[in-house]
Design a protein around this motif. Structure first.
Motif, mmCIF file in Angstrom:
data_model
loop_
_atom_site.group_PDB
_atom_site.id
_atom_site.type_symbol
_atom_site.label_atom_id
_atom_site.label_comp_id
_atom_site.label_asym_id
_atom_site.label_seq_id
_atom_site.Cartn_x
_atom_site.Cartn_y
_atom_site.Cartn_z
ATOM 1 N N LYS A 19 0.839 -1.202 0.000
ATOM 2 C CA LYS A 19 0.000 0.000 0.000
ATOM 3 C C LYS A 19 0.874 1.252 0.000
ATOM 4 O O LYS A 19 0.575 2.225 -0.697
ATOM 5 C CB LYS A 19 -0.938 -0.008 1.201
ATOM 6 N N CYS A 23 1.490 5.121 -2.381
ATOM 7 C CA CYS A 23 1.298 6.336 -1.572
ATOM 8 C C CYS A 23 0.165 6.186 -0.568
ATOM 9 O O CYS A 23 -0.522 7.158 -0.246
ATOM 10 C CB CYS A 23 1.077 7.551 -2.460
ATOM 11 N N ASN A 25 -2.607 4.841 -0.991
ATOM 12 C CA ASN A 25 -3.893 4.970 -1.660
ATOM 13 C C ASN A 25 -4.439 3.584 -2.022
ATOM 14 O O ASN A 25 -4.032 2.980 -3.024
ATOM 15 C CB ASN A 25 -3.723 5.839 -2.919
ATOM 16 N N ASN A 27 -7.354 2.773 -3.164
ATOM 17 C CA ASN A 27 -8.090 2.760 -4.439
ATOM 18 C C ASN A 27 -7.142 2.612 -5.619
ATOM 19 O O ASN A 27 -7.446 1.894 -6.581
ATOM 20 C CB ASN A 27 -8.928 4.027 -4.593
#
Length: 117
Positions: A19, A23, A25, A27
């Motif tokens: 993850k 960064c 993120n 999604n």
């Protein structure tokens, strides 16, 4: 299923590190994991194995190893590395067994990714 659950179901203990590569993120990570479903590298590898194309096997196994590593699919990365090493050391008799391990690992990953919401 959420992206975190994909990594848990696959037994990958490196979710936080993966993850972080995106960064933090989730999604964005999920987007790239879903794109893995369309990546043709495994099919190209399978074709090279079926044709006995050593150069194609090495190239596609090496590429799949890199993609797997970037996405944190460490088990797939490891079995692809074994296949690359097999080719580079000339142990062609081990190709079928090692490819079968790659195939089983890849198939498992695909089945889990397909459960994403």
């Amino acid at each position: 299923m959420e992206i975190r659950n994909v990594y848990e179901e696959l037994g990958q203990e490196n979710y936080s590190a993966v993850k972080d590569r995106f960064c933090g993120n989730e999604n964005l990570l999920a987007k790239f994991v879903v794109k893995f479903l369309q990546d043709p590298t495994f099919q190209n590898l399978e074709g090279s194995v079926n044709e006995g194309d050593r150069q194609g096997i090495e190239m596609n196994a090496h590429t799949l190893k890199g993609v797997a590593g970037n996405l944190g699919f460490c088990i797939l990365q490891s079995v692809c590395a074994d296949l690359v090493d097999c080719i580079r050391s000339g142990n062609d008799d081990q190709i079928p067994e090692l490819f079968e391990r790659v195939k089983n690992t890849y198939t498992n990953i695909i089945h889990v990714i397909e459960k994403l919401d």
